[in-house]
Design a protein around this motif. Sequence first.
Motif, short mmCIF file in Angstrom:
data_model
loop_
_atom_site.label_atom_id
_atom_site.label_comp_id
_atom_site.label_asym_id
_atom_site.label_seq_id
_atom_site.Cartn_x
_atom_site.Cartn_y
_atom_site.Cartn_z
N SER A 1 41.39 33.86 43.59
CA SER A 1 41.10 32.97 44.73
C SER A 1 42.14 31.87 44.73
O SER A 1 42.24 31.13 43.77
N VAL B 1 37.26 39.87 35.62
CA VAL B 1 37.19 38.40 35.59
C VAL B 1 36.89 37.86 34.20
O VAL B 1 37.23 36.75 33.88
N LEU B 2 36.19 38.65 33.39
CA LEU B 2 35.73 38.08 32.14
C LEU B 2 36.83 37.94 31.10
O LEU B 2 36.91 36.97 30.38
N ASP B 3 37.68 38.97 31.01
CA ASP B 3 38.65 38.97 29.93
C ASP B 3 40.05 38.74 30.48
O ASP B 3 40.53 39.49 31.31
N ALA B 4 40.69 37.69 30.01
CA ALA B 4 42.02 37.38 30.53
C ALA B 4 43.12 38.14 29.81
O ALA B 4 44.26 38.09 30.22
N GLU C 1 29.18 38.35 36.52
CA GLU C 1 29.45 39.50 35.67
C GLU C 1 28.80 39.35 34.30
O GLU C 1 28.38 40.32 33.69
N PHE D 1 49.84 35.35 38.96
CA PHE D 1 48.83 34.29 38.94
C PHE D 1 47.71 34.57 39.93
O PHE D 1 46.53 34.48 39.59
N SER E 1 42.28 32.69 28.16
CA SER E 1 42.50 32.20 29.52
C SER E 1 43.59 31.15 29.56
O SER E 1 44.44 31.16 30.43
N VAL E 2 43.55 30.24 28.59
CA VAL E 2 44.55 29.18 28.56
C VAL E 2 45.92 29.77 28.31
O VAL E 2 46.93 29.32 28.84
N SER F 1 38.21 25.32 25.14
CA SER F 1 38.42 26.20 26.29
C SER F 1 38.61 27.61 25.77
O SER F 1 38.85 27.81 24.59
N ASP F 2 38.57 28.56 26.67
CA ASP F 2 38.78 29.94 26.26
C ASP F 2 40.27 30.17 26.02
O ASP F 2 41.08 30.08 26.94
N GLN G 1 45.24 37.23 38.88
CA GLN G 1 44.27 36.88 37.86
C GLN G 1 43.20 35.93 38.39
O GLN G 1 42.03 36.05 38.08
N THR G 2 43.65 34.98 39.20
CA THR G 2 42.72 33.93 39.56
C THR G 2 41.82 34.31 40.73
O THR G 2 40.85 33.61 41.01
N TYR H 1 46.94 31.02 31.81
CA TYR H 1 47.23 29.84 32.62
C TYR H 1 46.57 28.66 31.96
O TYR H 1 45.37 28.71 31.72
N ARG I 1 42.06 46.89 31.49
CA ARG I 1 40.89 46.66 32.30
C ARG I 1 40.98 45.26 32.91
O ARG I 1 40.70 44.27 32.24
N THR J 1 37.64 28.40 35.83
CA THR J 1 37.55 29.75 35.26
C THR J 1 37.62 29.68 33.75
O THR J 1 36.87 30.36 33.05
N ASN J 2 38.52 28.85 33.23
CA ASN J 2 38.59 28.73 31.77
C ASN J 2 37.29 28.23 31.19
O ASN J 2 36.78 28.76 30.20
N GLN J 3 36.73 27.21 31.83
CA GLN J 3 35.50 26.63 31.31
C GLN J 3 34.34 27.60 31.45
O GLN J 3 33.46 27.65 30.58
N LYS K 1 34.49 30.86 31.26
CA LYS K 1 34.56 31.85 30.18
C LYS K 1 34.12 31.23 28.87
O LYS K 1 33.50 31.91 28.03
N LYS K 2 34.44 29.94 28.70
CA LYS K 2 34.01 29.28 27.47
C LYS K 2 32.50 29.22 27.43
O LYS K 2 31.87 29.46 26.39
N ILE L 1 32.47 35.05 37.40
CA ILE L 1 32.39 35.20 35.95
C ILE L 1 30.94 35.15 35.50
O ILE L 1 30.49 35.98 34.70
N THR M 1 35.63 30.43 42.07
CA THR M 1 36.32 31.08 40.96
C THR M 1 35.41 31.28 39.75
O THR M 1 35.58 32.24 39.01
#
Lengths: 400, 312, 395
Positions: free
Chosen positions: A274, A196-199, C130, A268, A63-64, A59-60, A271-272, A67, A193, C98-100, C102-103, C127, C123
């Motif tokens: 939705s 959505v891309l960078d947590a 973008e 939360f 992001s983890v 996983s990223d 960031q999310t 959350y 910044r 969302t996590n997946q 981005k992965k 991503i 959600t």
Amino acid sequence: MSALSGIRRRIQFPDVMGVMGSWWDRTPWYGRWALYVLLIIGAFLLPSSSIGSFMTPESDWASVLFYPIGIYVLLAIGLNVVVGQAGLLDLGYVAFFAIGSYALAVIATKHGWGFWEILPVGIIIAAAAGLILGTPTLRLRGDYLAIVTLGFGEIIRITANNLNYTGGPRGISPIPHPPSDPSVEVGGVKIFRYGVLDARPYYYLLVTAIIVVIIIVKRLEKSRVGRSWAAIREDEDAAELMGVPTFRFKIVSFVMGASIGGLAGVIFAAQTTSITPVNFPFILSALILCAVVLGGSGNLLGVILGAFLIAWLPERFRGFEQYRVLVFGAALVIMMIVRPEGLLPSRQRRAELAEGTGGMGSLGGETGAVAGQRVEIDEEPVSGHPPEVLAGRDEREAGG
Amino acid sequence: MWNDFTQQFWSSTIDGLTNGAIYGLVAMGYTLVYGVLRLINFAHSEVFMIGTFAALGALTLFGIDSPQSGLALVGVLLLMTLVAMAASGGTAVLLERVAYRPLRKRGASRLAALISAIGAAFFLQEVFAIWQGRDQLSIPRVMNKDVWFNIGSGQVRNDKVLVIVAAIVMMLLLDRFVNTTRLGRGIRATAQDPDTAVLMGVNIDRIVLTTFLLGGILAGLAAALYGVFFELTQYNVGFLLGIKAFTAAVLGGIGNIRGALIGGLVLGLIENYGASIFGTQWLDVVAFSVLVLVLMFRPTGILGENLQRARV
Amino acid sequence: MRRAYSRGLVAAAAASALLLSACGGGNDNGSSSGSGGSSGGGTVTIGFMGAQTGPNAQLGINISNGVELAIEQHNAKSGVKQVKLTKYDTQGDPTQATNQAKKAVSDKVVAIVGPAFSGESKTADPIFEEAGIPNVSPSATAVSLAANGWKFWHRVLANDDVQGPGDADFIAKTLNAKTAAVIDDQSEYGKGLADAVRKQLATDGVKVAVNDSINPDASSFSSTVNKVKPANPDVVFFGGYYSAAGKLVKQLKDGGVQGTFMSGDGTLDAQFINGGGAAANGALLSCTCSSAVGSTDPAVTKFASDYKAKFNVDPATYSAEGFDAANAIMQAIDAGKTDPADINDFVTKIDFKGVSKQIKFDDKGELANDLLFITEVKNGKLAFLGDTSKAKPSA
């Protein structure tokens, strides 16, 4: 099962917190502050991809970190105030989390306010909810409080699901990001910044919030309020007799916990982008409670560790999907049997829990061996033959 | 709204009592364990779930897959009930030995026991999820659902009557047991004051075991009735039911056996009445709100606490 | 004074066991894993995003099976760029999505089949938008997804705005109902579908006598049955998923409700029949997905038999859509496009006959055609009736 108790009596768990605690006491103030600064820097440096490739290869990592890890940590700190400090069993903590999130979502989409303006409002709304819930219910005894708070959590979730104002089952989206400042760049990362891309910008925001909350909670713990909580926790009736306004301080802890939950909810939702009622199930309350107790309820470091583990491990071991919850359940039971005071209990709490007095008292039905007494009870007491437990009677706490 | 309520009054009442009877049977198990140990036995819902699987297993083993009648029906019902009781009772005893007794011996806090209960609940659920799959399993119809007569909009059906009568009978039996037998006296004594009970020669371990066993047996009966009434089971069938049943136990007065059944029946009625007035989507909100209101004005529940004063 | 550390070890072992567990998502990198670059080396990686584990995993698995089959058949052709599949398991949970997502972006996949559910699409798709990754959903039917102005999003089935009104029209015109009861399961999908049906029924002049919302996890729907029974509707429509539908139809019929039971694609599964028992017979289930089983088209029967040969089960709901979505992307790859932006351009303009339907997108990414298909439950089995203009229920 006396064999198991026999084994347990013969061996000892290494006293990690005791050792650390005595070292901590001996360190002068600049040593402690140096450690704090190091920890804070470490927290900010955490979302690097090299750490990420080990911690969550599937996983990223950034992001983890936000959350579930970061959010669970903040929620656990909040629940710790209620459960760990004041000894109140709250099974519906997710309600405050939901209220914070929905506050941001509704106000931002319907009234166009910005993140920073809604943040204090969200916290206040959650605190008010804590006050509203607490006032009629905190006079109830511990276990009644449990079911009532559980009910409250469900009421919030179901109401959000049923009302059009909160979007019904569809929830609310898109929730606008906090205002960004893409010009600020530290070490190659645009820290303000929010997209959505960078947590990571959200993560830094969350870490800042956690640090502020920790400071506040720690100050409270060492103040009169914290001491009152300890008194309430150990024996509410005695505290009341000694003049501690127990009800008022219980409300304070509840409101404090609710505010922290609301804060977590606001961040939360931002960031999310939705949210739906599905994000706030009862099981999340149960998980945070597990995090608090497992980590060592009452001890800030312990609950942070507990929350970190409960959030990170499922992500780390995604490959074991089928058996994950099975192993989790078994591990909870084993951990409680072997170390019911949690992984890193504070020394004060450990003493309390060993006596079976901290946090709701001990289980009933346990005689003689109540209050840390380790006495064998005859399996078949012959009537008229008083058991040896009589000797320990004066030290005993009337359990339950 | 109110039109709906009056129009559906009798059907809501009958169905409310039926649902409530099942809540009550499970609630009696929660209340017994709580009365003696002050423990919220979160895993009791899984004890119930296991009973439903056992009942299904019994039917499958004997190849019973079509409705029975007369003596054969009685036999099948007895079979389901006894097998479910055995399975649930056994599970409850096992649970006590493995998950709670070690904590009791250490004098661990109730919070730790609660977490242990949650862990045990997860564990048992997952065992069945992995073993039997996560989808619903249907239980064959063994009793034809005949409507005996109608009261207004309400249908008095044979399976509904069975459930309600069984719950009441079981409550009376349990009440009798707790109030008149020696073991029952031991339970009441332990609930009242464990230390003195030991002095009087009560064997606490055996009492706790009996308590769990009784709770399990009640859950087993509830499970068999559930299987006959709803004709389905699933690994998580206990979860929602458990929360409702525990609510019912608190509503009626935790630790009070009659209170558990009364609480269950009242909860079932409130749910159905509330749903007829406000719509089914609000039924849980109504139920929990009533709980808060009742507790505010009567903090120990409708019939009050105390196992030893089960005779109200 | 410390003695043996065995208990410490037990605790450490328990702690590590704890580490291995707890609720959450899982990732099963089935057929292949790891990331292939979008260029170089002659292989290209497509991602699948959806539920592989957790509740409702079956729908996700149906799709990923279709995708795997498509990729396998594609790679077997000679002279084509090899395609690898990476599965991103979200358990259908929007936050995990969302996590997946981005992965997936950092893994540099060139395109995504999915996300499978509407909630996770909301959600995850921002991503992908973008990051510029084309995504083709085989199953997310929420209407709102098309309104976001996304350039990289497509779906290969009609949205709930087709299913809802289509069902209502079917109830009004083919079933000739005068009164109806509409029930939903309080989920985003179920309530969305039910609301669309409610609205259209009003337009079609059918009286909606009862509206209700159930909790799909509850065992007893007695209050709903007690509302429906006195109204005696011709049709009872349920918006929701198969496990609740099975329980509901059984309790309705046992309660003496005689109207026809109808529901949408969430109920279209053999589990509905299992749960509903005899009461499920005569139920009508709609879907904007077509059924590969029981078709006369040779291309479709070939797909069905290939699927059965590979997976030992018949293709199920959305399998054909997954197959077509994957093929749409691979056609772009075969045309020499390996850059996500180029693939997106190609896919946006695509027009071919898939095994589920004609695949062609409009300017919003929606499917250009909007057929609705009906299946009836006959004698304990699903019987495909064809699209709404042709379907004739037996009752």
